[in-house]
Design a protein around this motif. Sequence first.
Motif, mmCIF file in Angstrom:
data_model
loop_
_atom_site.group_PDB
_atom_site.id
_atom_site.type_symbol
_atom_site.label_atom_id
_atom_site.label_comp_id
_atom_site.label_asym_id
_atom_site.label_seq_id
_atom_site.Cartn_x
_atom_site.Cartn_y
_atom_site.Cartn_z
ATOM 1 N N ILE A 196 0.807 -1.196 0.096
ATOM 2 C CA ILE A 196 -0.035 -0.019 0.035
ATOM 3 C C ILE A 196 0.868 1.135 0.000
ATOM 4 O O ILE A 196 0.608 2.199 -0.679
ATOM 5 C CB ILE A 196 -0.907 0.146 1.173
ATOM 6 N N ALA A 197 2.013 0.916 0.750
ATOM 7 C CA ALA A 197 2.744 2.512 0.763
ATOM 8 C C ALA A 197 3.506 2.575 -0.473
ATOM 9 O O ALA A 197 3.917 3.655 -0.903
ATOM 10 C CB ALA A 197 3.792 2.024 2.016
ATOM 11 N N ASN A 198 3.888 1.472 -1.348
ATOM 12 C CA ASN A 198 4.532 1.552 -2.601
ATOM 13 C C ASN A 198 3.634 1.993 -3.686
ATOM 14 O O ASN A 198 3.844 1.301 -4.483
ATOM 15 C CB ASN A 198 5.443 0.314 -2.656
ATOM 16 N N ARG A 199 2.427 2.326 -3.437
ATOM 17 C CA ARG A 199 1.390 2.829 -4.126
ATOM 18 C C ARG A 199 0.666 1.574 -4.822
ATOM 19 O O ARG A 199 0.691 1.723 -6.221
ATOM 20 C CB ARG A 199 2.100 3.768 -5.113
ATOM 21 N N GLY A 200 0.691 0.378 -4.292
ATOM 22 C CA GLY A 200 0.077 -0.839 -4.828
ATOM 23 C C GLY A 200 0.982 -1.981 -5.345
ATOM 24 O O GLY A 200 0.679 -2.794 -5.635
ATOM 25 N N LEU B 259 6.316 -8.197 -7.041
ATOM 26 C CA LEU B 259 5.508 -9.406 -6.965
ATOM 27 C C LEU B 259 4.174 -9.252 -7.759
ATOM 28 O O LEU B 259 3.410 -9.913 -7.944
ATOM 29 C CB LEU B 259 5.091 -10.104 -5.572
ATOM 30 N N GLY B 260 4.318 -7.769 -8.267
ATOM 31 C CA GLY B 260 2.995 -7.292 -9.027
ATOM 32 C C GLY B 260 2.218 -6.295 -8.254
ATOM 33 O O GLY B 260 2.553 -5.941 -7.102
ATOM 34 N N GLN B 261 1.201 -5.674 -8.993
ATOM 35 C CA GLN B 261 0.707 -4.458 -8.685
ATOM 36 C C GLN B 261 -0.800 -4.965 -7.971
ATOM 37 O O GLN B 261 -1.641 -5.588 -8.495
ATOM 38 C CB GLN B 261 -0.058 -3.552 -9.882
ATOM 39 N N VAL B 262 -0.796 -4.938 -6.505
ATOM 40 C CA VAL B 262 -1.940 -5.695 -5.897
ATOM 41 C C VAL B 262 -3.144 -4.666 -5.864
ATOM 42 O O VAL B 262 -4.298 -5.089 -5.573
ATOM 43 C CB VAL B 262 -1.647 -6.214 -4.573
ATOM 44 N N LEU B 263 -2.705 -3.303 -5.993
ATOM 45 C CA LEU B 263 -3.887 -2.484 -5.868
ATOM 46 C C LEU B 263 -3.468 -1.398 -7.084
ATOM 47 O O LEU B 263 -2.375 -1.245 -7.197
ATOM 48 C CB LEU B 263 -3.924 -1.435 -4.644
ATOM 49 N N PRO B 264 -4.541 -0.947 -7.862
ATOM 50 C CA PRO B 264 -4.116 0.151 -8.660
ATOM 51 C C PRO B 264 -3.680 1.418 -7.778
ATOM 52 O O PRO B 264 -4.015 1.550 -6.784
ATOM 53 C CB PRO B 264 -5.306 0.627 -9.373
#
Lengths: 444, 404
Positions: free
Chosen positions: A314-318, A344-349
Amino acid sequence: MNSLMRKCFFGILLGYGIMLCGLFYWHLFADLGEHPANPRYYLVFSQPRGSFLDRNGFVLAASEVMEDGTRARKYTIPSLSHVIGYFHSRYGITGLEKTYHSGLMGGQTVWTTIDLGIQRLVEEAFAGYTGAVIVIKPSTGEVLALLSSPYLDGNQLDKKWTTYREDVRSPFLNRVTQGLYPPGSAVKPIVYGTALIEDVARAEQLWVDKGVVQLVDREIANYGALPLGTLTTEEALAQSSNVVFAQLAAALGTRLLSAYDRCGLGRALPFDLPNRGGYLPDQAYSDYGYAQLGIGQGELLVTPLQMGVLVAAIANRGTMMAPYLIRELRGGFRLRQITRPRSLGQVLPERTAVLVRDAMVLAVQNGTAQTANITGVSVAAKTGTAQNPHGQDHAWFIGFAPSIDPQLAIAVVVEQGGVGGTTAAPIGGTILKGALDILNRQER
Amino acid sequence: MKLRYGNWLGIGLWLACAMLWLWQFHDLSCWWQPLVVWAGFGLLAIITKRLGYDHSGLIVVCFLVSIGWLFLYRLSPSWAHDQFQGLLFGYAAYLLGLFGNWGHSEFKYTFGAAAVCLLLCTLLFGVRIGGAKAWLAVGSFRFQPVEFARVLLVLFLARYLADNQELLRVRSEWPIMRYWGPLLFLLSGVFLLLAVQRDLGPVLLVFFVYCTLSLLVVFSWRLLFLYMGAAVGGFMGAFVLFPHFRSRVSAWLVPWEYVDTAGYQVLQGLFALDAGSLFGKGLGYGMPQVIPEVHTDYVFAIIGEELGLLGTIGILLAYLCLTFWGMQNAASAEDGAAQYVGLGIVLLGTLQVFLVIGGILRILPFTGMTLPFISYGSSSLVAHMWMIGILAGLRGSKNELPYA
């Protein structure tokens, strides 16, 4: 005679076959290298061995020549026993000592990502509690500090081994990677983000919280069934409203579970230490079931490592970075080996991650995580109070600071610590503040 | 039959390389010893071939003896020196075996009596070295009679069984004592003598060779069950009577419960094999000092540690070749008695290999015998060279050959 001799010969051939099987077994498959009666095993304890260093080059573990000429492994800081492990002629080799054993024996130095100063700070802040803390650098996934309490002192195994063995709080267990806890409200940022993505709710949408909500034929209540009144979705996260999040989760249904799955819950992470995946059910059987999962209860189980990596994402912008403990291997006959940060991929936009962050900042400014507030620094955080069927609730705290351009992400769980905001959040705040000071000092 | 120059050259080269390798641990003042070993075997092969006998077994024996000498030299040059001296007697014993026409000799009772005499002498005049009263000393010359006695016994057994096979095959409810009596009397006497000296390994060997040969001569289920009963009875008896046998059995079944006592040697051997893995640690880089009696009982384990699975398989294959060679020679002998003699000798040697290697691999209880041609022990080496000579002399041998 010749036919009889042939029979005899086949008997002898069978004998040779059996001997051959025995040879294969004992040479290749019997793993006796670490048998306590095997003198070869103890050879390594008298030979020079490479050191473990922290990210700034401070020694974490090194072999020291004793007065009688033998060698002993000395550990700078005992709270790293779950990371580095121990190297002892009687009690064996564990942790990274075991993983990098051959390299260390070949004279290699292992540079870890641990920051000795931050680890010390964590050790002090967490003294007396049972639970786990992990501090991660969000932009890279480097683990700056990792603490599972209680821990062993690798320097005093001889003296304290029986005490450790008999300790009911099991100091051998690495709670960060192996401890399974229900996440409680600490999981709500994902629910919030998913609701925004799936357009189930908007951040400024208004809700009326009467303290209790009826789902199917059962009720879900806020902590202490406190009615929170009229509030936006963002405020619902800040105030940790079970009523609102139960409704969001019920509306999301299976989409919530796939979001959890995307965020890595239920799966072990690629990491330098063996870690468990926790538990994520395939489906819930009713809206009530989804609501339970949405407030981090029910069957959901996570490790502190998973929560730490998640809040760092979350801190790393998703973007979720793979956590790692080894920065570099150096020396010896091998080539230098440097670990590169890996996504490991974008977990949140990115936009959603920013909205989730804002809600978490609100939680510190005006919500359940106010005790983690640091003057002069904007902190984003979320607390959790996970119901524990075996006793008092587990207290959770996840957060990062500064909220813009985060330097640190942290996950804290205090076993049977009660309310997250009262127990875990102050510890988290203290660690964040101290660690930021340490990082600032290093920069200067 | 060709002289197989390539094989001999190969062994010589390999031996030279191994010696150069050993240079890093010991001085090479004994460099001429392996040369003599190699040249000696080559000479024997030429003699054997000239006389029309089968010499190819000597290549394998040369390989085994060289490996044994190398490892003894690696453990302690003085042991290798002793072994070298023993080998000189071994060459003589080989020629004795080759020319003695043992497969056809009519002196079967002489052999039996000689075996009993040797054992009796050991019992009466034996010298105690390292716990066991198993040595006979003539001046400064010492040897272990049991190594020779059991070969003599097998010669006796084979001849007796072959010469009396018609009588022994007479059907009756129980073995007819008139025919079986002398055999059983001598055997039980020998076993008793050996048991008194607490030397159970040879008892096991000779008993097994006897059972196999007699079952080949006259097979009946009754006899087989009788032997099995005797074996179980003997095992029980030894278990009750001999404490050292009990400790050997427990060291075999549960060595880790006797880590510091009876199971120590077995476990250290297994650790050595485990440490050897596939390629071994390299000649000279193992830990032989932790294995008790490594030069006699456990030399195979240290070979396993330093040469790995490939080395031990090589040795096992060498023994297999030797067994096959021996059986071929036995089968090619022209009269039945010589065939029995050959088979008896082959069984004696092969079973000893099985008992030693199987004991180290914990497949069988450890019996504390030497590994033929490799272990330290001049008597054993000489006796086995003699056996090889006997086997080599079987092929194409006829009664009218010299000394018949």
